[in-house]
Design an enzyme around this catalytic site. Structure first.
Site, PDB file in Angstrom:
ATOM      1  N   LEU A 140       0.845  -1.185   0.000  1.00 23.74           N
ATOM      2  CA  LEU A 140       0.000   0.000   0.000  1.00 23.74           C
ATOM      3  C   LEU A 140       0.883   1.237   0.000  1.00 23.74           C
ATOM      4  O   LEU A 140       1.881   1.301   0.722  1.00 23.74           O
ATOM      5  CB  LEU A 140      -0.916   0.007   1.224  1.00 23.74           C
ATOM      6  CG  LEU A 140      -1.816  -1.216   1.387  1.00 23.74           C
ATOM      7  CD1 LEU A 140      -2.669  -1.070   2.632  1.00 23.74           C
ATOM      8  CD2 LEU A 140      -2.688  -1.419   0.161  1.00 23.74           C
ATOM      9  N   GLU A 141       0.486   2.198  -0.800  1.00 24.42           N
ATOM     10  CA  GLU A 141       1.199   3.464  -0.904  1.00 24.42           C
ATOM     11  C   GLU A 141       0.198   4.577  -0.586  1.00 24.42           C
ATOM     12  O   GLU A 141      -0.896   4.608  -1.148  1.00 24.42           O
ATOM     13  CB  GLU A 141       1.732   3.625  -2.322  1.00 24.42           C
ATOM     14  CG  GLU A 141       2.419   4.928  -2.625  1.00 24.42           C
ATOM     15  CD  GLU A 141       2.865   5.031  -4.078  1.00 24.42           C
ATOM     16  OE1 GLU A 141       3.408   6.086  -4.431  1.00 24.42           O
ATOM     17  OE2 GLU A 141       2.672   4.071  -4.858  1.00 24.42           O
ATOM     18  N   ILE A 142       0.575   5.448   0.324  1.00 22.35           N
ATOM     19  CA  ILE A 142      -0.214   6.650   0.614  1.00 22.35           C
ATOM     20  C   ILE A 142       0.623   7.813   0.121  1.00 22.35           C
ATOM     21  O   ILE A 142       1.790   7.958   0.517  1.00 22.35           O
ATOM     22  CB  ILE A 142      -0.499   6.815   2.119  1.00 22.35           C
ATOM     23  CG1 ILE A 142      -1.178   5.589   2.704  1.00 22.35           C
ATOM     24  CG2 ILE A 142      -1.321   8.087   2.355  1.00 22.35           C
ATOM     25  CD1 ILE A 142      -2.561   5.328   2.166  1.00 22.35           C
TER      26      ILE A 142
END
Length: 125
Positions: free
Chosen positions: A119-121
């Protein structure tokens, strides 16, 4: 034909309860059940959840937990995002680091969900 936007995507997961707990707690998504199917809603999109070995047809050729790589956009400063994730005990794999998204330069943080999906924010500069 012109595509306007992404409506939903599907993640195959080992445990729907573990996945919904993580995404609601860490990312503030809303877990929704409809007709025996679960999804995670945020903004104008959703992620449909299929539990491994209990998927729905049609589906991906090889649905596998942990094969996702997703980027979510936030308006929060990277330092705020980092503090939030660390306060929840989320291990940061990389970042804050500059990347290039669909609309240009952004600062990203990377971590994993319970299935190992990356996951990338990110926040656009």
């Amino acid at each position: 034909m012109k595509i306007e936007r992404l409506d939903h995507l599907v993640l195959t997961v080992a445990s729907i309860p573990a996945t919904t707990a993580f995404y609601t707690r860490v990312l503030g998504f809303e877990a929704v059940e409809a007709n025996g199917r679960w999804s995670l809603k945020f903004g104008q999109q959703k992620i449909n959840l299929h539990q491994v070995e209990h998927t729905f047809d049609p589906k991906a050729a090889n649905p596998t937990p942990g094969s996702g790589d997703l980027c979510f956009i936030t308006g929060d400063q990277p330092e705020q995002t980092l503090h939030h994730l660390k306060s929840l005990g989320v291990t940061i794999e990389e970042g804050p680091i500059e990347r290039h998204g669909a609309l240009g330069r952004m600062i990203s943080l990377y971590f994993r969900d319970p299935d190992g999906n990356l996951l990338e924010i990110a926040r656009y500069l």
